[in-house]
Design a protein around this motif. Structure first.
Motif, PDB file in Angstrom:
ATOM      1  N   GLU B 129      69.813  43.619  60.523  1.00 17.14           N
ATOM      2  CA  GLU B 129      70.103  42.932  61.781  1.00 17.14           C
ATOM      3  C   GLU B 129      68.860  42.128  62.155  1.00 17.14           C
ATOM      4  O   GLU B 129      67.798  42.721  62.386  1.00 17.14           O
ATOM      5  N   ILE B 130      68.992  40.811  62.110  1.00 17.65           N
ATOM      6  CA  ILE B 130      67.836  40.000  62.479  1.00 17.65           C
ATOM      7  C   ILE B 130      67.943  39.710  63.975  1.00 17.65           C
ATOM      8  O   ILE B 130      68.932  39.139  64.432  1.00 17.65           O
ATOM      9  N   LEU B 131      66.968  40.183  64.739  1.00 22.04           N
ATOM     10  CA  LEU B 131      67.061  40.112  66.190  1.00 22.04           C
ATOM     11  C   LEU B 131      66.438  38.836  66.743  1.00 22.04           C
ATOM     12  O   LEU B 131      66.787  38.393  67.821  1.00 22.04           O
ATOM     13  N   ALA B 132      65.466  38.295  66.015  1.00 18.07           N
ATOM     14  CA  ALA B 132      64.839  37.073  66.552  1.00 18.07           C
ATOM     15  C   ALA B 132      64.104  36.319  65.446  1.00 18.07           C
ATOM     16  O   ALA B 132      63.572  36.926  64.524  1.00 18.07           O
ATOM     17  N   TRP B 133      64.136  34.997  65.577  1.00 18.08           N
ATOM     18  CA  TRP B 133      63.333  34.130  64.706  1.00 18.08           C
ATOM     19  C   TRP B 133      62.322  33.394  65.573  1.00 18.08           C
ATOM     20  O   TRP B 133      62.512  33.293  66.811  1.00 18.08           O
ATOM     21  N   ASP B 134      61.257  32.858  64.947  1.00 19.48           N
ATOM     22  CA  ASP B 134      60.357  32.014  65.741  1.00 19.48           C
ATOM     23  C   ASP B 134      60.798  30.557  65.540  1.00 19.48           C
ATOM     24  O   ASP B 134      61.747  30.268  64.802  1.00 19.48           O
ATOM     25  N   THR B 135      60.098  29.656  66.204  1.00 22.30           N
ATOM     26  CA  THR B 135      60.574  28.257  66.204  1.00 22.30           C
ATOM     27  C   THR B 135      60.519  27.647  64.802  1.00 22.30           C
ATOM     28  O   THR B 135      61.198  26.681  64.509  1.00 22.30           O
ATOM     29  N   ALA B 136      59.725  28.249  63.888  1.00 18.33           N
ATOM     30  CA  ALA B 136      59.633  27.663  62.540  1.00 18.33           C
ATOM     31  C   ALA B 136      60.675  28.289  61.609  1.00 18.33           C
ATOM     32  O   ALA B 136      60.642  28.081  60.398  1.00 18.33           O
TER      33      ALA B 136
END
Lengths: 184, 186
Positions: B129-136
Motif C-alpha cells: 500500500e503506497i500511502l504517499a509520493w513526493d513531488t518527484a
C-alpha cells in the motif's frame, strides 16, 4: 616496561584533549572509512569522543555508563562502563582502577619513533582483539585497534593538550528530547 | 515502537499514482546489484544497536557487515541460495534465512527478503500500500508485510535513491542513513 609506560601516561595525564583522525583499513589494507573529530578525557573513567566529519556521532563515558548518540538516527545507546570495559578502547584510555584487571599488557617495541604497548582484553567478547598504544615518551600519539575480522582502525591524535581545564559537564550526557534511548 | 499514526484512507481516496512514479520505477529496474555504506539504528522494546553497516546486494545473495563506531567489525552476514551464515568475533551461526538467524542470534529479525527493494525505495514482491509520493514521484510512505516505511530524504547517485529510510513494525524499528551508494546497472 609496558605497565609502567601506561601508568606513566595515566599519572602524567589526568586530563587530555586532542583532535583525532580515525582511519579504518580492511583486511587487504584498503582504507574503508576516514572519520575526524575531537576527543577529551578526564581520569578516572571519563571520556568524550565527538566524531564530526563525515558524520556526527558522540560517545560519552561518564564514569558509570557509555552513551552513544547518533543524531541522524536520533538514537542513543547506553551501556554500563564496566561491562563494556573490555571492549571499549576509549575506556582503556580513560584509565580507571579496573583497567589492569580487564587487559593483559605487553611491550610491542619501537616503531616510527613511538614506543608501543599492546593491550589485549581478558574477556574475549569485545569488538576488538587487541589495542596498540603508541607513545612519545609518556604522551599518547597513536592508537591501533585490531578486530577478529582482520580489520585495523588507526587513530592518530594531533593538537594534543595535556591537562587542559575541562568543563565537567562535558562528560555528562543528557539525551535530547524526542530521541530513542535504548540499553541499560 | 508503535506503527505510524497514519490516517486510514478509505478506498476512494486512494492516492493517485503519479506518472513520474512509473518513470522512476522503470529507471530503478535497470539496477542489477548495489552496495551501500551507512549507519543503521536497531530498536526493539528491550534492546538496541547503532553502528556502521556495509551491504553488498547481488541478485544471487547478500553480504552485510556491521561495525562499531570505532570501526571494528562486529559481525558479517552472508546470505545465498543455500542459506544464511552470521559470523561474529566468537562464533559462526547458520540458518535457512536471515529473518530466523538474526532473531535467534541477535534478538531482532532482519527482514532481508524485502529489504533490498525497500532500500531502493520501492515495494517488494506481494501486495503493498503506497500511502504517499513526493513531488518527484518517489515514494515517501509505504506499508508492506507489516512494515510502515518512510523515506524522508533522497539523494541522486545517477539514480534517485533514499538517503534516510525508517522502517517500523510492531516489534522492531530500523533506521538507515545511507552515506554512499554503489549501483551496478545494465
Amino acid at each position: 616496561d609496558p605497565v609502567e609506560r601506561l601508568k606513566a601516561f595515566y599519572q602524567s595525564t589526568p586530563a587530555m584533549k586532542a583532535v583525532f583522525k580515525q582511519t579504518v583499513l580492511d583486511r587487504k589494507g584498503q582504507t574503508v572509512q576516514e572519520v575526524m573529530g575531537t576527543m577529551q578525557l578526564l581520569r578516572p573513567g571519563k571520556f568524550r569522543w565527538d566524531y564530526q566529519k563525515p558524520y556526527v556521532q558522540i560517545i560519552v563515558g561518564d564514569g558509570k555508563k557509555i552513551w552513544l548518540f547518533d543524531p541522524e538516527l536520533s538514537q542513543v545507546t547506553v551501556r554500563s562502563l564496566e561491562k563494556m570495559l573490555g571492549s571499549s578502547p576509549a575506556a582503556l584510555l580513560a584509565g580507571s582502577k579496573e583497567v589492569e584487571k580487564a587487559f593483559d599488557l605487553k611491550d610491542a617495541g619501537r616503531q616510527d619513533e613511538l614506543e608501543w604497548v599492546e593491550a589485549t582484553p581478558k574477556q574475549k567478547d569485545g569488538s576488538f582483539e587487541s589495542v596498540l598504544l603508541g607513545f612519545k615518551g609518556d604522551q599518547l600519539a597513536e592508537m591501533e585497534l585490531h578486530d577478529s575480522f582482520g580489520q585495523t582502525t588507526i587513530i592518530e591524535f594531533a593538537k594534543i593538550e595535556r591537562n587542559p581545564k575541562l568543563n565537567p559537564n562535558t562528560f555528562v550526557f543528557v539525551p535530547p528530547r524526542g530521541v530513542d534511548v535504548v540499553g541499560e | 515502537c508503535s506503527a505510524l499514526p497514519v490516517q486510514q484512507k478509505s478506498a476512494e481516496q486512494k492516492p493517485v499514482e503519479p506518472v513520474a512514479y512509473r518513470v522512476h520505477l522503470e529507471h530503478l529496474a535497470a539496477i542489477e546489484n548495489f552496495g551501500l555504506e551507512g549507519r543503521i539504528g536497531v530498536l526493539t522494546e528491550t534492546k538496541g544497536f547503532s553502528g556502521t553497516m556495509r551491504w553488498h546486494h547481488r541478485n544471487d545473495g547478500d553480504t552485510i557487515a556491521f561495525y562499531s563506531p570505532l570501526g571494528t567489525q562486529l559481525g558479517e552476514l552472508e546470505a545465498d541460495a543455500n542459506g544464511v551464515t552470521l559470523t561474529t568475533s566468537q562464533k559462526t551461526y547458520h540458518a535457512a534465512d536471515a529473518e530466523t538467524l538474526t532473531q535467534q542470534t541477535l534478538g531482532w529479525s532482519l527482514p532481508l527478503r524485502g529489504l533490498p527493494d525497500w532500500a531502493l525505495g520501492r515495494p517488494t514482491k506481494g501486495d503493498a500500500e503506497i500511502l504517499a509520493w513526493d513531488t518527484a514521484g518517489r515514494i515517501s510512505k509505504l506499508r508492506q508485510q507489516g512494515w510502515d516505511i518512510e523515506y524522508p530524504t533522497y539523494q541522486n547517485q545517477g539514480f534517485e535513491l533514499p538517503t534516510k529510510i525508517v522502517l517500523k513494525s510492531r516489534k522492531l524499528d530500523l533506521k538507515l542513513v545511507v552515506e554512499n551508494w554503489h549501483v551496478e546497472s545494465q
